[in-house]
Design a protein around this motif. Structure first.
Motif, PDB file in Angstrom:
ATOM      1  N   ASN A 104       1.894  -9.113 -12.836  1.00 55.82           N
ATOM      2  CA  ASN A 104       1.514 -10.095 -13.714  1.00 55.82           C
ATOM      3  C   ASN A 104       0.472 -10.918 -12.930  1.00 55.82           C
ATOM      4  OD1 ASN A 104       2.857  -9.850 -16.065  1.00 55.82           O
ATOM      5  ND2 ASN A 104       4.302 -10.960 -15.449  1.00 55.82           N
ATOM      6  N   ALA A 105       0.516 -10.915 -11.639  1.00 55.39           N
ATOM      7  CA  ALA A 105      -0.413 -11.742 -10.724  1.00 55.39           C
ATOM      8  C   ALA A 105      -1.776 -11.035 -10.678  1.00 55.39           C
ATOM      9  CB  ALA A 105       0.074 -11.851  -9.245  1.00 55.39           C
ATOM     10  N   VAL A 106      -1.619  -9.738 -10.875  1.00 57.17           N
ATOM     11  CA  VAL A 106      -3.115  -9.157 -10.906  1.00 57.17           C
ATOM     12  C   VAL A 106      -3.247  -8.687 -12.363  1.00 57.17           C
ATOM     13  CG1 VAL A 106      -3.001  -8.669  -8.481  1.00 57.17           C
ATOM     14  CG2 VAL A 106      -1.926  -6.911 -10.289  1.00 57.17           C
ATOM     15  N   GLY A 107      -2.710  -9.018 -13.303  1.00 58.31           N
ATOM     16  CA  GLY A 107      -3.300  -8.722 -14.790  1.00 58.31           C
ATOM     17  C   GLY A 107      -2.560  -7.796 -15.323  1.00 58.31           C
TER      18      GLY A 107
ATOM     19  N   THR B 260      11.767 -11.089 -21.492  1.00 61.78           N
ATOM     20  CA  THR B 260      10.375 -11.932 -21.468  1.00 61.78           C
ATOM     21  C   THR B 260      10.444 -13.143 -20.393  1.00 61.78           C
ATOM     22  OG1 THR B 260      10.988 -13.283 -23.390  1.00 61.78           O
ATOM     23  CG2 THR B 260       9.821 -11.272 -23.786  1.00 61.78           C
ATOM     24  N   SER B 261      11.607 -13.984 -20.024  1.00 63.54           N
ATOM     25  CA  SER B 261      11.878 -14.897 -19.142  1.00 63.54           C
ATOM     26  C   SER B 261      11.571 -14.385 -17.795  1.00 63.54           C
ATOM     27  CB  SER B 261      13.050 -15.615 -19.251  1.00 63.54           C
ATOM     28  OG  SER B 261      14.064 -14.597 -18.723  1.00 63.54           O
TER      29      SER B 261
ATOM     30  N   THR C  24       4.794 -19.458 -20.154  1.00 58.54           N
ATOM     31  CA  THR C  24       3.383 -19.849 -19.409  1.00 58.54           C
ATOM     32  C   THR C  24       3.592 -20.036 -17.797  1.00 58.54           C
ATOM     33  OG1 THR C  24       4.175 -22.400 -19.513  1.00 58.54           O
ATOM     34  CG2 THR C  24       2.492 -21.475 -21.152  1.00 58.54           C
ATOM     35  N   SER C  25       4.970 -19.998 -17.431  1.00 61.54           N
ATOM     36  CA  SER C  25       5.238 -19.965 -15.954  1.00 61.54           C
ATOM     37  C   SER C  25       4.922 -18.710 -15.325  1.00 61.54           C
ATOM     38  CB  SER C  25       6.630 -20.512 -15.704  1.00 61.54           C
ATOM     39  OG  SER C  25       7.644 -19.497 -16.384  1.00 61.54           O
ATOM     40  N   LYS C  26       5.055 -17.845 -16.173  1.00 57.22           N
ATOM     41  CA  LYS C  26       4.736 -16.313 -15.674  1.00 57.22           C
ATOM     42  C   LYS C  26       3.209 -15.787 -15.872  1.00 57.22           C
ATOM     43  CE  LYS C  26       9.016 -15.190 -14.574  1.00 57.22           C
ATOM     44  NZ  LYS C  26       9.345 -14.837 -12.909  1.00 57.22           N
TER      45      LYS C  26
END
Length: 260
Positions: free
Chosen positions: A6-9, A104-105, A136-138
């Motif tokens: 997720n950090a790199v899309g 999803t969490s 949104t935290s992810k």
């Protein structure tokens, strides 16, 4: 792993099975270390019991699907002896919703949902509509919803159609790869490829050249372009990625030898 992607899309979706638990008969320990007894339909880690399955709603002599022209059998009876959950029960729905919300969490962005034509559309609509927004935290924008696509094998001739599932998620368009195979030597005919060919609306389709089933002549079968035809696989993968119809899924397969 999910956080790093997720950090790199790079978004991750999970392939989930919510239609059934396991084959009928036998006991054992699942991969996560939980015990089950398929003879009594006892799954204490969930927990599910015999009251959570569709046995009482299936009226075939074998308990299995015997006629794919009967929608009630397809959705209430066992698919090749797999213990069929009753998603019409609020309790069963709640356990499925909890499972999906847990994923999803962790940062999972969506789901491929297996065997959807074996579940009632109204039940799936309730389940998907009850899911939490992506967190949104992810790294997801506020109000983002899980991306859902449903496996519904529809090549015509059966009582259940993909159109029944279009209003609450994308749906696998199995005709896409077959139509391309049948016209791989006639690309001039592809200038209007899409809905006018009798396929589902662009905004609902999940498209692919082949998948894990039909490349092995399973899952509805049909002729499809696979790694065994590397030239056309490259050509039509490029076509699929560029052509404005549906959301494309690229299949990456290792070599295998098909055996009956």
């Amino acid at each position: 792993m999910v956080d790093r992607c997720n950090a790199v899309g790079v978004r991750i979706y999970a392939d989930i099975v919510i239609n059934h638990m396991c084959g009928g008969g036998g006991t054992g320990t699942g991969t996560a270390g939980t015990y089950f007894d398929a003879n009594t339909e006892d799954f204490p880690a969930v927990p599910y019991s015999a009251a959570d399955f569709n046995d009482g709603n299936c009226y075939t002599s074998s308990g299995n699907i015997e006629n794919y022209g009967d929608a009630n059998q397809v959705r209430n009876c066992r698919l090749v002896s797999l213990l069929d959950l009753n998603q019409g029960k609020d309790y069963v729905r709640g356990k499925i919703i909890d499972f999906m919300n847990d994923l999803t969490s962790l940062g999972i962005a969506g789901f491929r949902v297996d065997a959807c034509k074996h579940m009632w559309p109204n039940d799936l609509e309730v389940i998907f509509g009850s899911l939490n927004d992506l967190p949104t935290s992810k790294g997801f924008s506020g109000g983002s919803r899980p991306f859902i696509y449903q496996e519904v094998i529809d090549q015509g001739g059966e009582s259940i159609t993909a159109s029944e599932y279009l209003s609450f998620g994308r749906v696998t368009e199995f005709k896409y790869g077959i139509n391309l195979y049948n016209n791989k030597d006639k690309p001039q005919y592809l200038s209007y490829f899409g809905e006018s060919w009798g396929m589902m609306p662009d905004g609902s389709a999940l498209v692919f050249l082949n998948n894990h089933d039909n490349q092995r002549s399973h899952g509805g079968g049909g002729n499809v372009i696979t790694f065994e035809d590397p030239y056309n696989l490259k050509i039509f993968t490029a076509f699929m990625m560029a052509w404005p119809y549906g959301v494309p899924r690229v299949m990456s397969s290792y070599y295998f030898r098909y055996k009956n």
